[in-house]
Design a protein around this motif. Structure first.
Motif, PDB file in Angstrom:
ATOM      1  N   CYS A  78      32.787 -30.129   0.450  1.00 31.93           N
ATOM      2  CA  CYS A  78      32.436 -29.508  -0.820  1.00 31.93           C
ATOM      3  C   CYS A  78      33.374 -28.331  -1.050  1.00 31.93           C
ATOM      4  O   CYS A  78      33.551 -27.493  -0.159  1.00 31.93           O
ATOM      5  CB  CYS A  78      30.996 -29.000  -0.817  1.00 31.93           C
ATOM      6  SG  CYS A  78      29.756 -30.174  -0.239  1.00 31.93           S
ATOM      7  N   CYS A 101      25.999 -29.782  -2.599  1.00 32.72           N
ATOM      8  CA  CYS A 101      27.205 -29.192  -3.188  1.00 32.72           C
ATOM      9  C   CYS A 101      26.951 -28.860  -4.663  1.00 32.72           C
ATOM     10  O   CYS A 101      27.708 -29.301  -5.542  1.00 32.72           O
ATOM     11  CB  CYS A 101      28.385 -30.146  -3.070  1.00 32.72           C
ATOM     12  SG  CYS A 101      28.599 -30.920  -1.449  1.00 32.72           S
ATOM     13  N   SER A 138      29.940 -27.034  -6.624  1.00 30.73           N
ATOM     14  CA  SER A 138      31.306 -27.426  -6.259  1.00 30.73           C
ATOM     15  C   SER A 138      31.955 -28.241  -7.371  1.00 30.73           C
ATOM     16  O   SER A 138      31.319 -29.111  -7.965  1.00 30.73           O
ATOM     17  CB  SER A 138      31.300 -28.249  -4.967  1.00 30.73           C
ATOM     18  OG  SER A 138      30.830 -27.483  -3.885  1.00 30.73           O
TER      19      SER A 138
END
Length: 280
Positions: A38, A113, A116
Motif C-alpha cells: 500500500c 489501504c 492509498s
C-alpha cells in the motif's frame, strides 16, 4: 421400509461424495491473502471524486474479471482523478471462485489501504492492483518470494525442480492464457508440482523476462526448498511437493455442473441431488 432404504441410499451417496471431494480438495489450496503493498497515506483519497471513481473501478473489476477468463483491466474517472485497475485470477480457478476472490481482495484493499493511491494485493487465487498512475502494459519486475525456511528438498531433486520451473518460464508465455502447470516425478521422493502465469497486458517476451528474472533473483532463496511461491507485479510462480492447483473444468450437463477434474476423472453433481442432500 422403502422410505428407509431410499434415505439410506442417499446417505451412502452423500458419504461417497464427501470421500471424492475430500480426496481432491485436500490436494488443492485455499484462498488467502499472501502479501500486500500500500502506498503511503494520502488525505486527498477521502475526496468524493476519488472515492466514487475507486468504487466504480472495483465494481467493474469484480463484475468483469470472472467473465473474461480471469483477467480484466479498466479505468475510472478522467484526467487527474483517473484510477487504473487490473485483476488476474489464477488460470485454474473457476469463474465463481474468481469472482469471490476479486470481491474479497477489493474489500481487503478498502480495509487495509483506505488512504492509498496505489495498492497491490496478492491473494492465493487472484491478484489485484490499482493506481492513479497508468501501469497497464508496463512491465514491472517487483516481486516477493514466500518459502518455508525448514522444508528443504533432497539435493538430488533440487536441480530437476529448478529445470522444471525454468521450462515453465520458457513455455508459459506462449500459452493462450499465459498460464501453465507441470509435474516432476521424483520417484521415491514423490512428485513436485509447478505453475507459472503472467498478467495478459504484457507481451510474451516481457512475460518470459519477468519469469526468468524471478528465478534468477530468488534462486538462492528458493533453490533448495520443497515449497515456495513468488508473487510479482506481472508474473507469478509456484512450486510445491503437493498438487496445490485445481484441474478446473467448465463442462456442463443437463441439470448439473462438472466442478473440476482430478486425475483424468471429472467430478459432476446435479443440482437436484445437491438440493436433496441439503434437505436431508
Amino acid at each position: 421400509m422403502e422410505a428407509f432404504k431410499f434415505i439410506s441410499m442417499l446417505f451412502l451417496f452423500a458419504t461417497l461424495l464427501l470421500i471424492i471431494f475430500g480426496s481432491c480438495f485436500c490436494c488443492a489450496d485455499i484462498n488467502m491473502d499472501s502479501d500486500k503493498q500500500c502506498s503511503k497515506s494520502d488525505s486527498s483519497t477521502a475526496e468524493n471524486n476519488f472515492q466514487t471513481n475507486l468504487k466504480n473501478l472495483l465494481d467493474s473489476l469484480t463484475q468483469n474479471g470472472p467473465l473474461l477468463n480471469g483477467f480484466y483491466t479498466t479505468s475510472a474517472g478522467d484526467r487527474s482523478d483517473q484510477i487504473f485497475g487490473l485483476v488476474q485470477c489464477r488460470g485454474d480457478i473457476s469463474p465463481d471462485n474468481c469472482g469471490s476472490c476479486i470481491k474479497n481482495s477489493s474489500d481487503f484493499a478498502l480495509s487495509y489501504c483506505p488512504e492509498s493511491r496505489e495498492v497491490v494485493l496478492w491473494f492465493t487465487w487472484c491478484f489485484l492492483r490499482y493506481s492513479t498512475e497508468n501501469f497497464i502494459g508496463v512491465l514491472g519486475l517487483t516481486s516477493v518470494a514466500l518459502s518455508n525456511d525448514t522444508n528443504y528438498d533432497d539435493p538430488s531433486v533440487v536441480s530437476n525442480g529448478l529445470s522444471l520451473m525454468s521450462g515453465l518460464a520458457s513455455s508459459a508465455p506462449n500459452q493462450r492464457l499465459m498460464f501453465q502447470t507441470a509435474v516432476l516425478n521424483a520417484g521415491q521422493r514423490g512428485k513436485r508440482y509447478g505453475m507459472a502465469q503472467c498478467t495478459r497486458d504484457i507481451s510474451a517476451s516481457d512475460c518470459a523476462q519477468c519469469l526468468n528474472s524471478q528465478l534468477e533473483t530468488f534462486r538462492t532463496t528458493i533453490g533448495s526448498k520443497k515449497d515456495w511461491e513468488i508473487y510479482g507485479f506481472n508474473c507469478f510462480m509456484w512450486y510445491h511437493d503437493h498438487q496445490f492447483y485445481f484441474n478446473y473444468s467448465v463442462s456442463t450437463s443437463a441439470g448439473g455442473r462438472c466442478l473440476f477434474s482430478e486425475g483424468g476423472r471429472t467430478v459432476c453433481i446435479s443440482i437436484t441431488v445437491l438440493m436433496l442432500l441439503m434437505i436431508l
